[in-house]
Design a protein around this motif. Structure first.
Motif, PDB file in Angstrom:
ATOM      1  N   ARG A 583       0.830  -1.203   0.000  1.00 24.56           N
ATOM      2  CA  ARG A 583       0.000   0.000   0.000  1.00 24.56           C
ATOM      3  C   ARG A 583       0.861   1.249   0.000  1.00 24.56           C
ATOM      4  NH1 ARG A 583      -4.046  -0.024   4.740  1.00 24.56           N
ATOM      5  NH2 ARG A 583      -2.321  -1.016   5.847  1.00 24.56           N
ATOM      6  N   THR A 587       1.710   3.179   6.725  1.00 22.77           N
ATOM      7  CA  THR A 587       0.495   2.406   6.981  1.00 22.77           C
ATOM      8  C   THR A 587       0.203   2.182   8.460  1.00 22.77           C
ATOM      9  OG1 THR A 587       1.824   0.404   6.677  1.00 22.77           O
ATOM     10  CG2 THR A 587       0.619   1.232   4.762  1.00 22.77           C
ATOM     11  N   GLU A 645       5.922  -2.646   4.449  1.00 24.51           N
ATOM     12  CA  GLU A 645       4.540  -2.386   4.860  1.00 24.51           C
ATOM     13  C   GLU A 645       3.894  -1.272   4.039  1.00 24.51           C
ATOM     14  OE1 GLU A 645       3.003  -4.256   7.306  1.00 24.51           O
ATOM     15  OE2 GLU A 645       4.869  -5.395   7.066  1.00 24.51           O
ATOM     16  N   GLY A 646       4.701  -0.340   3.551  1.00 23.57           N
ATOM     17  CA  GLY A 646       4.185   0.768   2.750  1.00 23.57           C
ATOM     18  C   GLY A 646       5.307   1.351   1.913  1.00 23.57           C
ATOM     19  N   GLN A 666      -2.533   7.668   5.277  1.00 26.28           N
ATOM     20  CA  GLN A 666      -3.272   6.970   6.329  1.00 26.28           C
ATOM     21  C   GLN A 666      -3.388   7.807   7.601  1.00 26.28           C
ATOM     22  OE1 GLN A 666      -4.589   4.117   5.442  1.00 26.28           O
ATOM     23  NE2 GLN A 666      -3.445   3.964   3.505  1.00 26.28           N
TER      24      GLN A 666
END
Length: 751
Positions: A583, A587, A645-646, A666
């Protein structure tokens, strides 16, 4: 009894014909006469004028575009390359993806809503004609200055047209670009992309083999809209001066196109189509000549059988009309009844208008007369090829010598970041993208504002087996970079699209492009085109991603003022498991933030120079393609191993904008230190081949080790968490303030 038009043309060689009004040069017209051994009939002139137009024949660009073939990297994934309606690549598990981007620039300036809408419709039909189900669209848009009055006229109409047509088709709009620059005033760029999916053993091609096979025109009726639109923008009708001008911009009907999509898919499933071609630019002229030329060489067509919305249309107008939502298929006599039943089921009008022959001639009749009798390949494939003269622009050296080094750099880094973040090019495009449906059909994994759009491919086609596989797409371009150095600018456009696909965890596979330039008759523009094409071909070779097709759009200029050279590049990638996609942005709290890639002092063509100083000069960032390939390898491997994770690529606005957007994504803050001593360079340089990632603390060493194996620098910057973006020894800005500045710019301008 009427006199046969072909015979009359042979008997009246000196009759004047309006070839110049149709965009043909004297020597082109003479060449047609040499091919035919006589003057053309008015219908033949219509065919040659549209098929030999710049838009359809690529007569000024062909000599340069050949590099995409001669320099093409070997690719086991490439199933269909340039020369068909769209390229096709193998994406695994028995699946293939087909994708293409094309321009609809001039129509979108004349009539923004319909111009943009029919741009979407046309590219969707290109994908349908390959045997695929269209599954998503994207668009790369460029307008004049955001506050210029004509931009306020054009942009809302373009966005509304894209939204209306795509939403009615039920196709998610998963990405693209919106950019502003005064050079595009009067010449907006509306580049539409579509991607489709199919089983790799079910590819359809534009060919008309088999004498005796039937030629079927199906879809919407032919009207007076778009006569010569994309090809020559024809003016008056040929023989009747009293008739009003026909509108040059096509009018779309997305509901008919939706029926046409489902009808085509059932026709393919029933295996009743031998060859198929969509009707876009040049309409019936294009479909008949190209199908015949790629088949057994001949075709007979009765134009009286073409279903019309306007019964007053003359043959020449029928041949040049670019009415939308039409397809042409070649069907065996034994399958014609089944073909017609399926069309009737979907309420799609279908008419047999002709037959395939082996005569080597395209023959058309009207009211019993022969009005066309030509070798189809001479119109479809043997148009003029120009080696236009080109030379470096007179002011290029001075432009490159006027670098941004002399520009004052503000010591208020906080204010500089907020100024850039709220500028039209870097501000949130939510005002635009919220008008598109990004999630219809339920297969969207990533969409705006992610770096690339992503789709899962399971459950797309009836009876498809479940798969975890997905595809990712991005489009990118930067006219300022290409103005400074078109060779490097094209490579930087490819590099950014390639990087944007990789930061999602997808492996880049193939390229499509839309090359937007001024007049090819201007040697300085032609130099820009030649350099950009050479740069893109060289970069594709180095990165190992072949060009599968695309579009050239010339004459994007007003008087002597051309747009910046703007090569727009689309990259398609594949990911084995969409659940492993990465993503965008930060995050969660408590993650380590890392910068991948080296930072250099590179400000030529930058957003900082453009926004703060209105300056364009110097050289763009260096296109380090080996570094791009290494970075992509790290990002794809790290995603597959679950290390990241991001992520977010670094491009316009540099690290500062990447940090701000990662916080906004986010609502997670971060506290970081800068990787180089000069804070201004660290924050706002636009060095390529860089990405920002966040990882679990325990995964950082594994990421660093992976980067080391690929010679990619990895700098630990800090950690995520809190409600502010904190840059050590520079500034602190609450995430809410960042979001307010970022999201408020376009609504403040456009309402």
């Amino acid at each position: 009894m009427t006199v046969d038009s072909v015979k009359r043309a042979a008997e009246t060689p000196d009759e004047r014909q309006p070839y110049t009004e149709l965009g043909m040069k004297d020597d082109e017209y003479q060449r047609v006469r040499e091919i035919l051994g006589r003057r053309p009939t008015s219908s033949e002139l219509a065919i040659y004028s549209v098929m030999w137009s710049e838009h359809c024949s690529y007569k000024s660009s062909k000599v340069h575009l050949r590099q995409f073939g001669t320099k093409a990297p070997k690719s086991e994934a490439l199933l269909v390359g340039m020369g068909e309606n769209a390229g096709v690549v193998d994406i695994g598990d028995g699946w293939a993806a087909t994708f293409k981007i094309e321009s609809h620039n001039h129509p979108s300036y004349v009539e923004p809503h319909q111009g943009a809408a029919t741009g979407v419709g046309g590219i969707v039909r290109d994908i349908m004609s390959m045997g695929a189900r269209p599954v998503a669209v994207m668009d790369a848009l460029r307008f004049g200055g955001a506050t210029q009055s004509d931009t306020r006229r054009v942009l809302p109409g373009v966005v509304d047209g894209i939204s209306h047509y795509g939403n009615c088709l039920g196709l998610p709009n998963i990405g693209g670009e919106v950019a502003f620059d005064p050079c595009y005033i009067g010449n907006p760029l509306v580049n539409a992309l579509c991607v489709g999916l199919l089983r790799k053993d079910q590819i359809k091609l534009a060919t008309a083999p088999g004498p005796g096979n039937k030629v079927v025109l199906f879809g919407a009726r032919t009207g007076a809209d778009g006569i010569g639109g994309a090809s020559v923008l024809a003016s008056a009708t040929f023989e009747d001066e009293s008739q009003a001008k026909r509108p040059a911009v096509q009018v779309g009907d997305p509901f008919m196109e939706k029926l046409l999509i489902e009808c085509c898919l059932e026709l393919y499933q029933a295996d009743v189509v031998v060859g198929i071609q969509d009707l876009g630019a040049a309409g019936v002229s294009c479909a008949t000549t190209e199908l015949a030329a790629k088949g057994t060489g001949g075709m007979h067509v009765d134009l009286n059988l073409v279903p019309l919305r306007d019964p007053s249309l003359r043959p020449e107008e029928i041949l040049m009309s670019e009415s939308q939502e039409r397809m042409m298929a070649v069907v065996t006599p034994g399958d014609i009844d089944a073909f017609m039943r399926i069309c009737e089921k979907w309420d799609v009008p279908a008419t047999v208008i002709g037959e395939v022959t082996d005569t080597g001639r395209l023959v058309m009749t009207w009211d019993g007369e022969t009005i066309v009798d030509i070798p189809p390949g001479t119109a479809a494939d043997d148009g003029p090829v120009y080696e236009r003269p080109f030379h470096e622009p007179a002011g290029q050296a001075a432009l490159n010598g006027d670098g941004p080094e002399r520009l004052p750099r503000s010591s208020d880094l906080r204010e500089t970041l907020l100024t850039l973040l709220g500028s039209p090019n870097l501000a949130s495009k939510e005002w635009v993208t919220s008008q598109y449906d990004r999630y219809v059909r339920g297969n969207t994994v990533l969409a705006q504002p992610a770096d690339a759009g992503m789709l899962r491919i399971s459950e797309v086609m009836p009876g498809a087996e479940e798969t975890t596989r997905g595809i990712a797409l991005s489009t990118d371009g930067n006219g300022r970079y290409a103005k400074l150095d078109p060779y490097a600018g094209a490579q930087l456009a490819l590099a950014e699209a390639y990087r944007n696909v990789a930061v999602t965890g997808a492996k880049p596979l193939a390229v499509t492009n839309c090359l937007n330039f001024g007049s090819p008759e201007d040697p300085e523009v032609m130099w820009q085109f030649a350099e950009a094409t050479r740069g893109l071909a060289d970069a594709c070779q180095i990165l190992g991603v072949p060009v599968t097709g695309g579009n050239v759009s010339f004459y994007n200029q007003t008087g002597s003022d051309a747009i910046h050279p703007t090569p727009v590049v689309g990259v398609l990638g594949v990911i084995d498991d969409v659940s492993r996609r990465v993503r965008s942005g930060f995050t969660a709290s408590g993650l380590r933030v890392a910068l991948l890639g080296e930072t250099h002092e590179e400000f030529g063509g930058s957003e900082w120079a453009h926004v703060v100083h209105g300056h364009l000069g110097g050289l763009p960032p260096r296109a380090n393609l080996d570094a791009e390939r290494g970075l992509a390898s790290v990002l794809v491997a790290a995603a597959a191993e679950g290390l990241i994770e991001g992520s977010h690529d670094l491009s316009d606005g540099g690290l500062a904008i990447a940090l701000a957007e990662s916080c906004i994504a986010q609502g997670v803050g971060a506290s970081v230190s800068l990787p180089v001593e000069d804070a201004f360079v660290a924050l706002f340089s636009e060095t390529a081949a860089r990405a920002l990632v966040c990882v679990r603390p325990e995964a950082f060493d594994a990421l660093a080790e992976l980067c080391g194996r690929h010679d990619v620098p990895c700098y630990g910057l800090g950690t995520t968490g809190g409600t502010s973006l904190v840059v050590e020894d520079a500034f602190e800005i609450p995430v809410g303030d960042l979001r307010e500045v970022h999201s408020g710019a376009l609504p403040a301008i456009f309402g």
